[in-house]
Design a protein around this motif. Sequence first.
Motif, PDB file in Angstrom:
ATOM      1  N   PHE A  44       0.878  -1.404   0.052  1.00  0.00           N
ATOM      2  CA  PHE A  44      -0.017   0.094   0.109  1.00  0.00           C
ATOM      3  C   PHE A  44       0.809   1.052  -0.020  1.00  0.00           C
ATOM      4  N   MET A  45       0.586   1.947  -0.778  1.00  0.00           N
ATOM      5  CA  MET A  45       1.580   3.303  -1.082  1.00  0.00           C
ATOM      6  C   MET A  45       0.713   4.432  -1.359  1.00  0.00           C
ATOM      7  N   GLY A  46       1.020   5.694  -0.601  1.00  0.00           N
ATOM      8  CA  GLY A  46       0.134   6.737  -0.493  1.00  0.00           C
ATOM      9  C   GLY A  46       0.529   7.688   0.759  1.00  0.00           C
ATOM     10  N   LYS A  47      -0.774   8.114   1.244  1.00  0.00           N
ATOM     11  CA  LYS A  47      -0.704   9.174   2.324  1.00  0.00           C
ATOM     12  C   LYS A  47      -1.708   8.555   3.391  1.00  0.00           C
ATOM     13  N   ILE A  54      -3.703   4.090   4.932  1.00  0.00           N
ATOM     14  CA  ILE A  54      -2.921   4.449   3.569  1.00  0.00           C
ATOM     15  C   ILE A  54      -4.054   4.724   2.509  1.00  0.00           C
ATOM     16  N   LYS A  55      -4.014   5.832   2.023  1.00  0.00           N
ATOM     17  CA  LYS A  55      -5.052   6.565   0.738  1.00  0.00           C
ATOM     18  C   LYS A  55      -4.005   6.373  -0.494  1.00  0.00           C
ATOM     19  N   GLY A  56      -4.252   5.647  -1.368  1.00  0.00           N
ATOM     20  CA  GLY A  56      -3.294   5.917  -2.461  1.00  0.00           C
ATOM     21  C   GLY A  56      -3.413   4.575  -3.509  1.00  0.00           C
ATOM     22  N   GLU A  57      -2.586   3.766  -3.712  1.00  0.00           N
ATOM     23  CA  GLU A  57      -2.348   2.618  -4.474  1.00  0.00           C
ATOM     24  C   GLU A  57      -2.055   1.306  -3.843  1.00  0.00           C
ATOM     25  N   ARG A  58      -2.652   0.384  -4.507  1.00  0.00           N
ATOM     26  CA  ARG A  58      -2.306  -1.230  -3.935  1.00  0.00           C
ATOM     27  C   ARG A  58      -1.974  -1.894  -5.156  1.00  0.00           C
ATOM     28  N   GLU A  70      13.968 -21.684  -6.646  1.00  0.00           N
ATOM     29  CA  GLU A  70      14.502 -20.653  -7.709  1.00  0.00           C
ATOM     30  C   GLU A  70      13.304 -19.799  -8.125  1.00  0.00           C
ATOM     31  N   VAL A  71      13.437 -18.510  -8.328  1.00  0.00           N
ATOM     32  CA  VAL A  71      12.398 -17.655  -8.443  1.00  0.00           C
ATOM     33  C   VAL A  71      12.189 -17.838 -10.282  1.00  0.00           C
ATOM     34  N   ILE A  72      10.863 -18.378 -10.543  1.00  0.00           N
ATOM     35  CA  ILE A  72      10.572 -18.510 -12.014  1.00  0.00           C
ATOM     36  C   ILE A  72       9.977 -16.892 -12.661  1.00  0.00           C
ATOM     37  N   LYS A  73       8.904 -16.643 -11.755  1.00  0.00           N
ATOM     38  CA  LYS A  73       8.402 -15.444 -12.301  1.00  0.00           C
ATOM     39  C   LYS A  73       8.256 -14.279 -10.927  1.00  0.00           C
ATOM     40  N   ASP A  74       8.367 -13.020 -11.309  1.00  0.00           N
ATOM     41  CA  ASP A  74       8.441 -12.075  -9.900  1.00  0.00           C
ATOM     42  C   ASP A  74       8.231 -10.747 -10.550  1.00  0.00           C
ATOM     43  N   HIS A  75       6.760 -10.215 -10.447  1.00  0.00           N
ATOM     44  CA  HIS A  75       6.384  -9.016 -10.820  1.00  0.00           C
ATOM     45  C   HIS A  75       5.295  -8.412 -10.081  1.00  0.00           C
ATOM     46  N   TRP A  76       5.407  -6.897  -9.765  1.00  0.00           N
ATOM     47  CA  TRP A  76       4.312  -6.220  -9.300  1.00  0.00           C
ATOM     48  C   TRP A  76       3.151  -5.626 -10.148  1.00  0.00           C
ATOM     49  N   GLU A  77       2.119  -6.022  -9.598  1.00  0.00           N
ATOM     50  CA  GLU A  77       0.724  -5.609 -10.423  1.00  0.00           C
ATOM     51  C   GLU A  77      -0.106  -4.714  -9.702  1.00  0.00           C
ATOM     52  N   ASN A  78      -0.287  -3.443 -10.259  1.00  0.00           N
ATOM     53  CA  ASN A  78      -1.256  -2.483  -9.718  1.00  0.00           C
ATOM     54  C   ASN A  78      -2.567  -2.885  -9.617  1.00  0.00           C
ATOM     55  N   LYS A  79      -3.089  -2.830  -8.429  1.00  0.00           N
ATOM     56  CA  LYS A  79      -4.515  -3.382  -8.233  1.00  0.00           C
ATOM     57  C   LYS A  79      -5.588  -2.288  -7.929  1.00  0.00           C
ATOM     58  N   GLY A  80      -5.137  -1.155  -8.293  1.00  0.00           N
ATOM     59  CA  GLY A  80      -6.116   0.154  -8.195  1.00  0.00           C
ATOM     60  C   GLY A  80      -5.932   0.774  -6.680  1.00  0.00           C
ATOM     61  N   LYS A  81      -7.073   1.448  -6.425  1.00  0.00           N
ATOM     62  CA  LYS A  81      -6.897   2.545  -5.369  1.00  0.00           C
ATOM     63  C   LYS A  81      -7.216   1.641  -3.988  1.00  0.00           C
ATOM     64  N   ALA A  82      -6.217   2.171  -3.027  1.00  0.00           N
ATOM     65  CA  ALA A  82      -6.386   1.716  -1.710  1.00  0.00           C
ATOM     66  C   ALA A  82      -7.004   2.802  -0.719  1.00  0.00           C
ATOM     67  N   SER A  83      -8.007   2.342   0.005  1.00  0.00           N
ATOM     68  CA  SER A  83      -8.776   3.290   0.743  1.00  0.00           C
ATOM     69  C   SER A  83      -9.075   3.047   2.376  1.00  0.00           C
TER      70      SER A  83
END
Length: 83
Positions: A44-47, A54-58, A70-83
């Motif tokens: 959760f990233m915001g204020k 935290i209000k911002g992005e999740r 071993e890590v095969i796949k590793d990526h971050w996905e924006n899931k929208g607003k966090a409130s």
Amino acid sequence: MELGNEIMKVLNKTYEPSTMIETQFKRYDIAFKTDEEGRPILLFMGKKDNKGNIKGERFARRLKVGPNGEVIKDHWENKGKAS
């Protein structure tokens, strides 16, 4: 919003397993949950508001690990607003 290289340095570290960690990154308040291995998996990233939420992005991490650890796949996905 995309995650930049600087925040990825914070998220690629290992922390205490299965906890919620709150800190600051530049002008943002961030909170992330770690998995049983101590890797951040939910961000959760915001204020923070006056209730401490935290209000911002999740963001959620897609992490696929092979049978040998071993890590095969590793990526971050924006899931929208966090409130």
